[in-house]
Design a protein around this motif. Sequence first.
Motif, PDB file in Angstrom:
ATOM      1  N   GLY A 173       0.958  -1.429   0.521  1.00  0.00           N
ATOM      2  CA  GLY A 173      -0.026   0.106   0.216  1.00  0.00           C
ATOM      3  C   GLY A 173       0.831   1.191  -0.115  1.00  0.00           C
ATOM      4  N   TRP A 174       2.077   0.855  -1.076  1.00  0.00           N
ATOM      5  CA  TRP A 174       3.195   2.334  -0.653  1.00  0.00           C
ATOM      6  C   TRP A 174       2.523   3.500  -2.021  1.00  0.00           C
ATOM      7  CZ3 TRP A 174       5.513  -2.197  -1.592  1.00  0.00           C
ATOM      8  CH2 TRP A 174       5.415  -3.165  -3.316  1.00  0.00           C
ATOM      9  N   PHE A 211       3.930   5.072   3.138  1.00  0.00           N
ATOM     10  CA  PHE A 211       2.523   4.242   3.478  1.00  0.00           C
ATOM     11  C   PHE A 211       1.725   5.317   4.459  1.00  0.00           C
ATOM     12  CE2 PHE A 211       5.972   1.151   3.084  1.00  0.00           C
ATOM     13  CZ  PHE A 211       5.586   0.221   2.242  1.00  0.00           C
ATOM     14  N   ASP A 241      -6.171   3.025   4.557  1.00  0.00           N
ATOM     15  CA  ASP A 241      -5.946   3.315   3.723  1.00  0.00           C
ATOM     16  C   ASP A 241      -4.840   2.648   3.319  1.00  0.00           C
ATOM     17  OD1 ASP A 241      -7.617   5.801   4.182  1.00  0.00           O
ATOM     18  OD2 ASP A 241      -6.828   6.853   4.382  1.00  0.00           O
ATOM     19  N   GLU A 242      -4.016   2.150   4.006  1.00  0.00           N
ATOM     20  CA  GLU A 242      -2.239   0.937   3.287  1.00  0.00           C
ATOM     21  C   GLU A 242      -3.473  -0.161   2.248  1.00  0.00           C
ATOM     22  OE1 GLU A 242       0.856  -1.441   4.428  1.00  0.00           O
ATOM     23  OE2 GLU A 242       0.563  -0.357   6.444  1.00  0.00           O
ATOM     24  N   ILE A 243      -4.404  -0.991   2.802  1.00  0.00           N
ATOM     25  CA  ILE A 243      -5.107  -1.987   2.343  1.00  0.00           C
ATOM     26  C   ILE A 243      -6.158  -1.473   1.051  1.00  0.00           C
ATOM     27  CG2 ILE A 243      -6.994  -3.880   1.868  1.00  0.00           C
ATOM     28  CD1 ILE A 243      -6.524  -3.946   5.250  1.00  0.00           C
ATOM     29  N   GLN A 265      -4.992   1.237  -1.028  1.00  0.00           N
ATOM     30  CA  GLN A 265      -3.940   1.755  -1.895  1.00  0.00           C
ATOM     31  C   GLN A 265      -3.154   0.408  -2.541  1.00  0.00           C
ATOM     32  OE1 GLN A 265      -2.157   4.853  -2.957  1.00  0.00           O
ATOM     33  NE2 GLN A 265      -1.608   3.883  -4.522  1.00  0.00           N
ATOM     34  N   ALA A 266      -2.899  -0.644  -1.529  1.00  0.00           N
ATOM     35  CA  ALA A 266      -2.368  -1.915  -2.193  1.00  0.00           C
ATOM     36  C   ALA A 266      -3.382  -2.124  -3.460  1.00  0.00           C
ATOM     37  CB  ALA A 266      -2.152  -3.113  -1.090  1.00  0.00           C
ATOM     38  N   ASP A 304      -5.808  -0.808  -5.397  1.00  0.00           N
ATOM     39  CA  ASP A 304      -5.037   0.245  -6.266  1.00  0.00           C
ATOM     40  C   ASP A 304      -3.931  -0.137  -7.183  1.00  0.00           C
ATOM     41  OD1 ASP A 304      -7.510   1.932  -5.390  1.00  0.00           O
ATOM     42  OD2 ASP A 304      -6.151   3.419  -4.366  1.00  0.00           O
ATOM     43  N   ASN A 305      -2.351   0.187  -6.298  1.00  0.00           N
ATOM     44  CA  ASN A 305      -1.691  -0.644  -6.529  1.00  0.00           C
ATOM     45  C   ASN A 305      -1.871  -1.894  -7.507  1.00  0.00           C
ATOM     46  OD1 ASN A 305      -0.330   1.632  -5.724  1.00  0.00           O
ATOM     47  ND2 ASN A 305       0.997   0.880  -4.273  1.00  0.00           N
ATOM     48  N   GLN A 310     -12.849  -4.576  -0.605  1.00  0.00           N
ATOM     49  CA  GLN A 310     -12.143  -4.442  -1.886  1.00  0.00           C
ATOM     50  C   GLN A 310     -12.715  -5.251  -2.949  1.00  0.00           C
ATOM     51  OE1 GLN A 310     -10.529  -1.058  -2.949  1.00  0.00           O
ATOM     52  NE2 GLN A 310     -11.561  -0.870  -0.884  1.00  0.00           N
ATOM     53  N   GLU A 331       0.804  -6.761   1.743  1.00  0.00           N
ATOM     54  CA  GLU A 331       0.601  -7.648   0.406  1.00  0.00           C
ATOM     55  C   GLU A 331      -0.045  -7.971   0.024  1.00  0.00           C
ATOM     56  OE1 GLU A 331       4.514  -8.560  -1.951  1.00  0.00           O
ATOM     57  OE2 GLU A 331       5.054  -8.548   0.429  1.00  0.00           O
TER      58      GLU A 331
END
Length: 140
Positions: A39-40, A46, A52-54, A56-57, A59-60, A101, A129
């Motif tokens: 989720g970077w 991060f 928000d991290e999950i 973003q992961a 999204d990545n 998600q 991850e």
Amino acid sequence: MSTATFTSTPGYGQNLFDLLHYRQAVRVGDRVDISGQGGWNDDITFPESLEDEIVQAFDNVERTLATVGATWTDVIAVDSYHIPTADDSIGDEHTRVMAEQFRERMGDRAPIWTEIGVAALGAPGMRVEIRVTALVGQQD
């Protein structure tokens, strides 16, 4: 014979290639495999909140799939790696956000999923991850 096409996600993918010499995705025929996505942001930092991290992961993963012509609706398998909570479980927040998600990005389609608790991930402060396999054009 199919050839392997390797790609790096624009932004963080090029940074990780330069730093660690690996690619974010490979496509062979209709099959796509991606490296684990954290989720970077593009600077490999991060968010403060786990949710928000999950997100973003996810999204990545989407950004990385796009580099080889795939989307979340092509995904057939997900492996997710999580830093356990204080009670040594993955925790309800991890699982809830992951399931939300999946529903948001895949609709009625549901992949196979393995959720794994681990002691550490590849970057300091990283809590999740996500690695996926996709078959392009194979939606049910």
